[in-house]
Structures are given as structure tokens and as C-alpha cells.
Design an enzyme around this catalytic site. Structure first.
Site, mmCIF file in Angstrom:
data_model
loop_
_atom_site.group_PDB
_atom_site.id
_atom_site.type_symbol
_atom_site.label_atom_id
_atom_site.label_comp_id
_atom_site.label_asym_id
_atom_site.label_seq_id
_atom_site.Cartn_x
_atom_site.Cartn_y
_atom_site.Cartn_z
ATOM 1 N NE ARG A 25 -2.622 -1.680 3.154
ATOM 2 C CZ ARG A 25 -3.291 -1.914 4.119
ATOM 3 N NH1 ARG A 25 -4.374 -1.350 4.324
ATOM 4 N NH2 ARG A 25 -2.580 -2.361 5.255
ATOM 5 C CE LYS A 60 -11.859 3.353 0.791
ATOM 6 N NZ LYS A 60 -11.094 2.080 1.246
ATOM 7 N NE ARG A 71 -7.805 4.224 3.568
ATOM 8 C CZ ARG A 71 -8.358 3.562 4.693
ATOM 9 N NH1 ARG A 71 -8.513 3.886 5.705
ATOM 10 N NH2 ARG A 71 -8.790 2.354 4.330
ATOM 11 C CG ASP A 74 -11.458 -3.322 -0.648
ATOM 12 O OD1 ASP A 74 -10.943 -3.283 -1.719
ATOM 13 O OD2 ASP A 74 -11.762 -2.729 0.239
HETATM 14 C C1 R5P Z 1 -7.757 0.476 0.111
HETATM 15 O O1 R5P Z 1 -7.437 1.376 -1.070
HETATM 16 C C2 R5P Z 1 -7.973 -0.896 0.181
HETATM 17 O O2 R5P Z 1 -8.620 -1.478 -1.183
HETATM 18 C C3 R5P Z 1 -8.906 -1.398 1.239
HETATM 19 O O3 R5P Z 1 -10.196 -0.851 1.025
HETATM 20 C C4 R5P Z 1 -8.434 -0.774 2.634
HETATM 21 O O4 R5P Z 1 -7.127 -1.258 2.712
HETATM 22 C C5 R5P Z 1 -9.205 -1.435 3.623
HETATM 23 O O5 R5P Z 1 -8.825 -0.907 4.722
HETATM 24 P P1 R5P Z 1 -9.727 -0.832 5.942
HETATM 25 O O6 R5P Z 1 -10.244 -2.247 6.316
HETATM 26 O O7 R5P Z 1 -8.669 -0.760 7.275
HETATM 27 O O8 R5P Z 1 -10.839 0.059 5.929
#
Ligand code: R5P
Length: 292
Positions: A91, A186, A188, A212
Site C-alpha cells: 500500500r 468512499k 479515506r 475488496d
Molecule cells: C484501500 O484502498 C484498500 O483497497 C482497502 O479498501 C483498504 O485497505 C481497507 O482498509 P480498512 O479495512 O482498514 O478500511
């Protein structure tokens, strides 16, 4: 060809051995009392192509990958294919702020010190594959079609990605499941907080599944599931490639979902489908067996 199973994925390694019809090498991997790794391979690997199955998350697994791949090289293996079910640090796939570490690149450069080829599973960004600059062959395989097959008996009517960036995952899973797909919106806010903006979806009275690549804290799935329930979804499932479940994510999510599943890229109680089929297809393609 032989398989060397590191400690991270014993079940997936066994499935891969069945799928490809090749043996697992006899080996001993253990930790000294101070936590340092001891590794020994008891079979002859000189001149062999070896598939090393080992994730690079968490850090002790990354160190095991490096030690085992170097051991194979020292023992005279002909080719070492690093099979990395979960690529840790994927990531941090670019420099977001000046001065910070481009960790996905760092990891790739460490891995290719001994690995000749690499196969990764649902890398967070496909482009990360390009950070392997010295390997001969590289592939990023996907378990999304396996998720679709797995969901076939669940009566799923819609597969939803949490954001636009993940819509290809939803499309791939929906194609093999034979249902519709869409994505949520979404944003973040920080490492553990996300916001799902309202969006009209045709989910009223429907059985749906969110897909996901990674579930980490579970924040994304929690917010997405809440948004879908608010729009009248009758049942909400969640599936991912990599179930990291940091900080109790699995326990938090289970009560809000009708089912929670991940692949065996990270082996845990939610592992409902395997990455073995996708990986073995890539191995065969690399070996040129599908060409003729
Ligand atoms: C982010 O771009 C990934 O695709 C996942 O959505 C993310 O890593 C999920 O993280 P969490 O479970 O902490 O929300």
C-alpha cells in the site's frame, strides 16, 4: 519442479502442490529462543526450479522469504519463483510526501536479490509489479473469479466495490457469479477512518456482497455494510483477497455481516476460497505449458 513452503501459508502450499501435482520439499524452519530464524532444506534442489511460497507480511515473514530464497540460491536451485500470496508494504506504492520511504519498491528490490521470477496475488496496485526490475517473469494473479464461484450458492444479486478504484474486482467477481455489480463512493479520512457518501443503488430487498482487495481495520467494510443496510439490503456479505484484520477487525465485522470471507493468501478462520488455482495457472503459463 518442487515447492518450498515457508511458514506463512502451509495450507495454500499444500493446495498448490495438489493443483500442480508436484511435491513439497522436506525442510525445517524454526525460531531460536531469541526469535532468529533457522532454516534447512533436506532434499536436493541443485538444478531444480523451485516455487517458494511465502508472504512478506508481517516483517518476520519477509525476513523468512529472504532467508529461504537465498538458501535455495546457495544450494544451487536452477530457478527460484517467489510466490508471494500477500505482498507486505504494497500500500506504500508511491511517495505520497517528500522524504518518505517508497516501501513497495524497497521490498521488490530485496525480493529480487534471490528470486528469478515472481507471482503476486491481487497486488494493491498492478503497477507495483513494475518495481521488480531484475526478475525474468512476473505476474499479478487475482482471486476475484474464485470469489464469484464461491458466492454462486449464496443467492447474491449484487456485488459492490467500496470505491470506484475497486470496481474491476466487483466486475470480475460478478462475471463468474452471474450477478450485477456497482461501486460505492468512499473517501479515506485517515489510516483508520473512511466515509461512504450516499449513493442510490438498487439494493432494496436484495442479497449483496462487498468485495475488496484487502480488509485491514475493517473500517471500509463496516461503513459500506451500514450504507447498504440503510438502503434496504436484505443480507450483506463481504469477501476479500487478503484478510489482514488488524486490531480485531474480524471480531468487529462479523456481527454486522451475514458472512465474512477471505482467501488463503493470509490463512485465518475466514479463509473460504483459495488462491491456488490462480497461482497454478500463472505457474503453468510461465512454464509455457499452456502455449502448445
Ligand atoms: C484501500 O484502498 C484498500 O483497497 C482497502 O479498501 C483498504 O485497505 C481497507 O482498509 P480498512 O479495512 O482498514 O478500511
Amino acid at each position: 519442479m518442487k515447492i518450498l513452503a515457508g511458514s506463512s501459508n502451509p495450507e495454500l502450499s499444500g493446495r498448490l502442490s495438489d493443483e500442480l501435482g508436484i511435491d513439497l520439499l522436506d525442510r525445517e524452519v524454526m525460531r531460536f529462543p531469541d526469535g532468529e530464524l533457522y532454516a534447512r532444506i533436506d532434499d536436493v534442489v541443485k538444478g531444480e526450479t523451485v516455487l517458494l511460497v511465502q508472504s512478506t507480511y508481517p516483517d518476520h515473514n519477509a525476513m523468512e522469504f529472504l532467508i529461504l530464497s537465498r538458501l535455495l540460491k546457495d544450494l544451487g536451485a536452477y530457478r527460484i519463483t517467489g510466490i508471494i500470496p500477500y505482498f507486505g508494504y504494497a500500500r506504500q506504492d508511491r511517495i505520497f510526501r517528500e522524504g518518505e520511504s517508497f516501501t513497495a519498491r524497497t521490498m521488490a528490490s530485496l525480493i529480487e536479490m534471490s528470486a528469478d521470477d515472481v507471482i503476486c496475488v491481487n497486488l494493491h496496485k498492478e503497477a507495483t509489479l513494475r518495481e521488480f526490475r531484475k526478475v525474468g517473469k512476473s505476474a499479478n494473479v487475482s482471486v476475484m473469479a474464485d470469489i464469484g464461484d464461491f458466492l454462486s450458492g449464496f443467492g447474491i444479486e449484487y456485488i459492490l466495490a467500496p470505491d470506484k478504484g475497486a470496481v474491476d474486482y466487483a466486475r470480475e467477481a460478478a462475471e463468474s457469479c452471474g450477478c450485477g455489480f456497482d461501486h460505492l463512493e468512499k473517501t479515506r479520512i485517515d489510516g483508520s477512518t473512511v466515509k461512504i457518501a450516499p449513493k442510490d443503488l438498487e439494493v432494496d430487498g436484495k442479497t449483496v456482497c462487498i468485495v475488496d482487495d484487502i480488509i485491514a481495520t475493517g473500517g471500509t467494510i463496516m461503513k459500506a455494510a451500514t450504507a447498504l443496510r440503510e438502503q434496504g439490503a436484505k443480507a450483506v456479505y463481504a469477501c476479500c483477497a487478503h484478510g489482514l484484520y488488524t486490531g480485531g477487525g474480524m471480531e468487529r465485522l462479523k456481527p454486522v455481516l451475514d458472512g465474512l470471507y477471505s482467501s488463503d493468501s493470509i490463512e485465518n478462520p475466514t479463509s473460504g476460497y483459495s488462491a491456488a488455482r490462480a497461482i497454478s495457472k500463472a505457474v503453468k503459463e510461465m512454464e509455457g505449458e499452456l502455449d502448445g
